[in-house]
Design a protein around this motif. Sequence first.
Motif, PDB file in Angstrom:
ATOM      1  N   ILE A  57      -7.666   1.777  -1.632  1.00 33.60           N
ATOM      2  CA  ILE A  57      -6.207   1.861  -1.585  1.00 33.60           C
ATOM      3  C   ILE A  57      -5.631   2.063  -2.984  1.00 33.60           C
ATOM      4  N   ALA A  58      -4.374   2.486  -3.002  1.00 37.84           N
ATOM      5  CA  ALA A  58      -3.559   2.471  -4.210  1.00 37.84           C
ATOM      6  C   ALA A  58      -2.180   1.986  -3.791  1.00 37.84           C
ATOM      7  N   GLY A  59      -1.560   1.191  -4.647  1.00 33.34           N
ATOM      8  CA  GLY A  59      -0.252   0.666  -4.293  1.00 33.34           C
ATOM      9  C   GLY A  59       0.372  -0.117  -5.432  1.00 33.34           C
ATOM     10  N   VAL A  60       1.314  -0.958  -5.079  1.00 33.30           N
ATOM     11  CA  VAL A  60       2.086  -1.717  -6.061  1.00 33.30           C
ATOM     12  C   VAL A  60       1.911  -3.204  -5.788  1.00 33.30           C
ATOM     13  N   VAL A  61       1.676  -3.960  -6.828  1.00 31.08           N
ATOM     14  CA  VAL A  61       1.506  -5.403  -6.679  1.00 31.08           C
ATOM     15  C   VAL A  61       2.804  -6.006  -6.153  1.00 31.08           C
ATOM     16  N   VAL A  97       0.839  -1.201   0.000  1.00 32.02           N
ATOM     17  CA  VAL A  97       0.000   0.000   0.000  1.00 32.02           C
ATOM     18  C   VAL A  97       0.877   1.256   0.000  1.00 32.02           C
ATOM     19  N   ARG A  98       0.541   2.166  -0.888  1.00 37.45           N
ATOM     20  CA  ARG A  98       1.198   3.471  -0.919  1.00 37.45           C
ATOM     21  C   ARG A  98       0.276   4.569  -0.371  1.00 37.45           C
ATOM     22  N   ALA A  99      -1.032   4.402  -0.536  1.00 37.87           N
ATOM     23  CA  ALA A  99      -1.980   5.407  -0.056  1.00 37.87           C
ATOM     24  C   ALA A  99      -3.330   4.748   0.210  1.00 37.87           C
ATOM     25  N   ALA A 100      -4.026   5.245   1.222  1.00 36.49           N
ATOM     26  CA  ALA A 100      -5.353   4.722   1.567  1.00 36.49           C
ATOM     27  C   ALA A 100      -6.295   5.893   1.804  1.00 36.49           C
ATOM     28  N   GLY A 101      -7.453   5.875   1.151  1.00 38.40           N
ATOM     29  CA  GLY A 101      -8.438   6.918   1.358  1.00 38.40           C
ATOM     30  C   GLY A 101      -9.157   6.736   2.684  1.00 38.40           C
ATOM     31  N   VAL A 102      -9.519   7.853   3.301  1.00 39.91           N
ATOM     32  CA  VAL A 102     -10.254   7.847   4.572  1.00 39.91           C
ATOM     33  C   VAL A 102     -11.682   8.292   4.284  1.00 39.91           C
ATOM     34  N   PHE A 140      -0.514   8.328  -6.606  1.00 36.82           N
ATOM     35  CA  PHE A 140      -1.063   7.322  -5.695  1.00 36.82           C
ATOM     36  C   PHE A 140      -2.086   7.944  -4.751  1.00 36.82           C
ATOM     37  N   THR A 141      -1.800   9.150  -4.246  1.00 34.06           N
ATOM     38  CA  THR A 141      -2.740   9.780  -3.318  1.00 34.06           C
ATOM     39  C   THR A 141      -4.074  10.079  -3.998  1.00 34.06           C
TER      40      THR A 141
END
Length: 306
Positions: free
Chosen positions: A69-73, A35-40, A118-119
């Motif tokens: 979320i956004a991130g890298v596999v 995970v690089r970013a997670a929305g609240v 990512f954000t």
Amino acid sequence: MPKAYAYTRHGGPGTEAFIEVDRPVPGPGELLVEVRAAGVNPVDWKLRNGLRRPGAAEAEFPAVFGSEIAGVVAEPGPGVTGFAAGEAVFGNPVGGGYAQYALLPVSLAARKPDALAFTDAATLPVAAATAHDAVRQLALPAGATLLINGVGGGVGVAAAQIARSLGVRVVGTASAAKKEFVEELGAVHVPSGEEGLAERVRAAAPAGVDAALDLVGGPALEAVAALVDPARLVTAADPAAAARLGASPVRRARTVEVLDAVARLVVDGTLRPYVTATYPLERAAEALRAVEAGHVRGKVVIEVAT
């Protein structure tokens, strides 16, 4: 061990804690994502308080917060094709997203365009996708007027922009402090608060409103219901009241196609995610308190260090 931010039982902020977890193992049809970013989102604290989604199983504790979320596999699950380690993705995780690692179902995983941060990508699976589905559900023609009750939050901000891009006039309720922000979205600002709300909306839209999207619920939804045909009222906040009033909940598509569509809207400049605050994972409690207080403009995102 990887860490995550979770709640240990239903209740208030006192139930929240950082926990150490085993690195998840992806099953068939899943991706392990760094995970690089997670929305609240408001639903995060509502689930902590005991909200149960229709058809959902009882919560198992500790339960990790986060549903976008956004991130890298990091690793595709057994038999998964079409995704490789190192690819950037975003979507709706299973088992929470305020974490260093999360499991993402392939059915809810979209590739992140290079031009999408990512954000910003982490704001799309819940907030922007809900807005997209709501505007599509209402299917208003250009020139129509849409009332958005609670326009200043993540879903409302996205819905206003999507509707405006289709030629729809937007009238939005929000606190007086958000007046300039609402007008920046191209919407007509109406001060929020259930007392006298119908009268204030009528003054801002003397020709009436053709449809309404409610993101507040409660007494404010009752006031909105007096302004529009119930068949043209949808809510993402109060499905029980919607049923009683003859209105409808937002029908969520929950598809990769919708995720791809909202990503394209950001890349082409139609949709601005309005990430107005970011917090490191170590300050997840502060991020959640900001959203729970109900005064956030746009979106709050948790950034996870690599």
